[in-house]
Write an enzyme that holds these catalytic residues in place. Structure first.
Site, short mmCIF file in Angstrom:
data_model
loop_
_atom_site.label_atom_id
_atom_site.label_comp_id
_atom_site.label_asym_id
_atom_site.label_seq_id
_atom_site.Cartn_x
_atom_site.Cartn_y
_atom_site.Cartn_z
N ASP A 35 0.82 -1.22 0.00
CA ASP A 35 0.00 0.00 0.00
C ASP A 35 0.85 1.27 0.00
O ASP A 35 0.35 2.34 0.32
CB ASP A 35 -0.92 0.01 1.24
CG ASP A 35 -2.13 -0.88 1.03
OD1 ASP A 35 -2.48 -1.14 -0.14
OD2 ASP A 35 -2.72 -1.31 2.03
N HIS A 206 27.62 6.71 -12.27
CA HIS A 206 26.31 6.75 -11.62
C HIS A 206 26.28 5.87 -10.36
O HIS A 206 25.27 5.25 -10.05
CB HIS A 206 25.20 6.32 -12.59
CG HIS A 206 24.92 7.36 -13.64
ND1 HIS A 206 24.20 7.11 -14.78
CD2 HIS A 206 25.29 8.67 -13.72
CE1 HIS A 206 24.13 8.21 -15.52
NE2 HIS A 206 24.79 9.16 -14.90
N ASP A 223 28.19 13.84 -5.34
CA ASP A 223 27.33 14.55 -6.29
C ASP A 223 25.94 14.52 -5.69
O ASP A 223 25.28 13.48 -5.69
CB ASP A 223 27.38 13.85 -7.66
CG ASP A 223 26.61 14.60 -8.74
OD1 ASP A 223 25.79 15.48 -8.40
OD2 ASP A 223 26.82 14.30 -9.92
N ASP A 234 22.43 20.91 -8.10
CA ASP A 234 23.22 19.77 -8.59
C ASP A 234 24.70 20.13 -8.42
O ASP A 234 25.27 20.81 -9.27
CB ASP A 234 22.85 19.53 -10.07
CG ASP A 234 23.59 18.35 -10.67
OD1 ASP A 234 24.26 17.62 -9.94
OD2 ASP A 234 23.47 18.18 -11.91
N HIS A 317 32.09 12.20 -20.21
CA HIS A 317 30.76 12.84 -20.18
C HIS A 317 30.87 14.29 -20.62
O HIS A 317 31.96 14.83 -20.80
CB HIS A 317 30.11 12.70 -18.79
CG HIS A 317 30.87 13.31 -17.65
ND1 HIS A 317 30.98 14.67 -17.46
CD2 HIS A 317 31.57 12.74 -16.62
CE1 HIS A 317 31.69 14.90 -16.36
NE2 HIS A 317 32.08 13.74 -15.84
N HIS A 321 24.75 20.74 -18.28
CA HIS A 321 23.38 20.62 -18.80
C HIS A 321 22.56 21.77 -18.23
O HIS A 321 22.93 22.38 -17.23
CB HIS A 321 22.78 19.26 -18.39
CG HIS A 321 22.95 18.94 -16.93
ND1 HIS A 321 22.10 19.40 -15.96
CD2 HIS A 321 23.91 18.24 -16.27
CE1 HIS A 321 22.52 18.98 -14.77
NE2 HIS A 321 23.63 18.27 -14.93
N HIS A 328 18.15 17.54 -15.24
CA HIS A 328 18.57 17.72 -16.64
C HIS A 328 17.40 18.42 -17.29
O HIS A 328 16.46 17.79 -17.75
CB HIS A 328 18.88 16.38 -17.30
CG HIS A 328 20.13 15.73 -16.74
ND1 HIS A 328 20.62 14.54 -17.18
CD2 HIS A 328 20.99 16.14 -15.76
CE1 HIS A 328 21.72 14.23 -16.51
NE2 HIS A 328 21.96 15.18 -15.63
N GLU A 360 30.57 21.03 -15.04
CA GLU A 360 30.98 19.88 -14.25
C GLU A 360 32.01 18.99 -14.93
O GLU A 360 31.76 17.82 -15.21
CB GLU A 360 29.76 19.05 -13.87
CG GLU A 360 28.82 18.69 -15.01
CD GLU A 360 27.68 17.79 -14.54
OE1 GLU A 360 27.96 16.76 -13.91
OE2 GLU A 360 26.50 18.14 -14.78
N TYR A 364 38.51 10.57 -14.55
CA TYR A 364 38.25 9.25 -13.93
C TYR A 364 39.33 8.30 -14.42
O TYR A 364 39.36 7.96 -15.61
CB TYR A 364 36.85 8.77 -14.31
CG TYR A 364 35.82 9.86 -14.10
CD1 TYR A 364 35.23 10.08 -12.86
CD2 TYR A 364 35.50 10.73 -15.16
CE1 TYR A 364 34.34 11.13 -12.68
CE2 TYR A 364 34.61 11.77 -14.98
CZ TYR A 364 34.03 11.97 -13.74
OH TYR A 364 33.15 13.01 -13.55
N ARG A 381 35.34 15.06 -9.81
CA ARG A 381 34.45 15.94 -10.57
C ARG A 381 34.19 17.17 -9.71
O ARG A 381 34.11 17.06 -8.48
CB ARG A 381 33.13 15.24 -10.93
CG ARG A 381 32.18 16.11 -11.74
CD ARG A 381 31.03 15.33 -12.41
NE ARG A 381 30.14 14.66 -11.49
CZ ARG A 381 30.13 13.35 -11.27
NH1 ARG A 381 30.98 12.56 -11.91
NH2 ARG A 381 29.28 12.83 -10.41
N GLU A 383 31.48 20.33 -9.74
CA GLU A 383 30.25 20.76 -10.43
C GLU A 383 29.60 21.93 -9.70
O GLU A 383 29.33 21.85 -8.51
CB GLU A 383 29.26 19.59 -10.49
CG GLU A 383 27.91 19.98 -11.08
CD GLU A 383 26.97 18.80 -11.27
OE1 GLU A 383 27.08 17.80 -10.52
OE2 GLU A 383 26.11 18.88 -12.17
#
Ligand code: GLY
Ligand code: MN
Ligand code: MN
Length: 412
Positions: A35, A206, A223, A234, A317, A321, A328, A360, A364, A381, A383
């Protein structure tokens, strides 16, 4: 907010053909299991035009025709005292019309029959989304203020994470500090699943398990951004869990920071969006050669690295964005509709005051033959959230430190 939404509806209606009828539904509620439901999140475009957050709602826009004025009509859940005992307030059409400034409002059950009555309006079947995407791309004053606040809350969360970090904590313990800071400043939640990645986990773009130990000597890449009143922030920061960068970590970090600086310098109204990525890539490619990640003898110059896409081994990458109601966010990155050879990409659109975007860059480094071992398993990174202004830009997330000196000082 009510006035801002009414203004957006007016601007959208003015772009529709005379008498056109357009319907915009909000998002459905989604069952999770048993539920339980996923936390409800309204549709971004619907919210942009209404400010109304209840499920089972729709907006009908009727464009002006002749002497008939334009109309904005809300369909929403009727009052239901029994359900309100369980689920809380429902405005009901009458109160919603007054509170949110619609011309008319009716129960959602009446939507289909009302549309049948409106069908002699012509034309209908308008696709609002491309028009809305262009509108949402340039943020109005209300949006800019909300996004500044969202970015500041997220920056404070990153600061809190740095202050509470120490070797031996799990990634989720650091994540908990972020979420605490989001909520205690009134953000409704997170804009996307946060990444808290220690050591080699930072090379998984990710990564979201957030369940490993942060060990002495690890960098931690976070991140994470909150959602405030519908608007995303972000932010990514990367820092040593011990509070001090090792020499190889510092080299890679300074490279990413320099790339971000070059990219930020390209955030100027009138300049092409694509120039941001190009600026970051130039710096990163040169750095890959200088640090020996790529072999100058086989790879040539930085321009050769980029032309041959060799940088993709370490930077795979884009550099950012659009940011807004969606992390995004909507809005075309290139001009559309210009007559051009089919195999030619459309030119990048120019930056414009009021746009908000992320910057960003990252690097890596996974273990690989020929890659100096001192850099292995390092992911970095940086950003920020950036508002384009009339003369340049404002970094909305500036309250999160990012220079080596500022990070080491904060973490002492
Ligand atoms: N956190 C999602 C992104 O950086 O694009
Ligand atoms: Mn981003
Ligand atoms: Mn991010």
């Amino acid at each position: 907010m009510v006035a801002a939404c009414a203004n957006r509806r007016t601007r959208l209606l003015a772009q529709l053909p005379p008498g056109a009828v357009a319907v915009l539904h909000t998002a459905p509620e989604v069952a999770r299991n048993g539920d339980s439901h996923y936390p409800y999140r309204y549709d971004s475009a619907f919210y942009y035009l209404t400010g109304f957050t209840e499920p089972e709602s729709a907006l009908v826009l009727v464009a002006a025709r002749g002497d008939k004025p334009a109309r904005s009509i809300l369909f929403c859940r009727a009052k239901n005292p029994d359900r309100e005992i369980w689920d809380g307030l429902r405005h009901g059409p009458q109160a919603a019309r007054a509170a949110f400034g619609f011309d008319e409002a009716y129960p959602i059950e009446d939507l289909d029959s009302s549309l049948v009555r409106l069908r002699d309006h012509a034309p209908s079947g308008i696709d609002l989304l491309p028009l809305l995407a262009e509108m949402r791309l340039v943020k109005d004053d209300v949006e800019q203020a909300t996004m500044q606040r969202a970015a500041t809350i997220s920056a404070l969360a990153h600061v809190r994470a740095m202050q509470h970090a120490r070797a031996g904590l799990h990634e989720y313990e650091i994540e908990a500090e972020l979420l605490y800071e989001f909520r205690r400043h009134g953000a409704q939640g997170q804009a996307y699943p946060p990444i808290v990645a220690a050591g080699a986990n930072a090379c998984v773009l990710h990564y979201s398990a957030n369940n490993a130990l942060a060990r002495d000597g690890d960098l931690v890449l976070i991140d994470a951004g909150c959602e405030l009143d519908g608007y995303a922030s972000d932010i990514t920061r990367t820092w040593p869990v011990s509070g001090r960068f090792t020499a190889p970590q510092r080299q890679l970090y300074q490279l990413v920071l320099a790339a971000q600086g070059a990219a930020l310098d390209a955030v100027v109204p009138g300049r092409p969006y694509a120039g941001i990525h190009a600026a970051a890539l130039d710096v990163l490619a040169q750095g890959m050669l200088d640090l020996g990640l790529l072999d100058q003898n086989t790879c040539g110059s930085a321009a050769d690295v980029i032309a041959d896409k060799r940088h993709l081994q370490f930077y795979m990458h884009g550099t950012g964005h659009w940011l807004g109601l969606d992390v995004h966010d909507v809005g075309a990155y290139r001009h559309t509709g210009n007559a051009q050879a089919a195999d030619q990409p459309q030119p990048s659109r120019a930056l414009q005051a009021g746009m908000v975007l992320t910057v960003e860059p990252g690097i890596y480094v996974r273990p690989a033959p020929g890659v100096p071992e001192q850099y292995w398993n390092t992911g970095i990174r940086i950003e920020d959230d950036v508002l384009v202004t009339a003369t340049g830009h404002t970094i909305l997330s500036a309250a999160a430190p990012k220079s080596v000196a500022d990070i080491e000082k904060l973490m002492q």
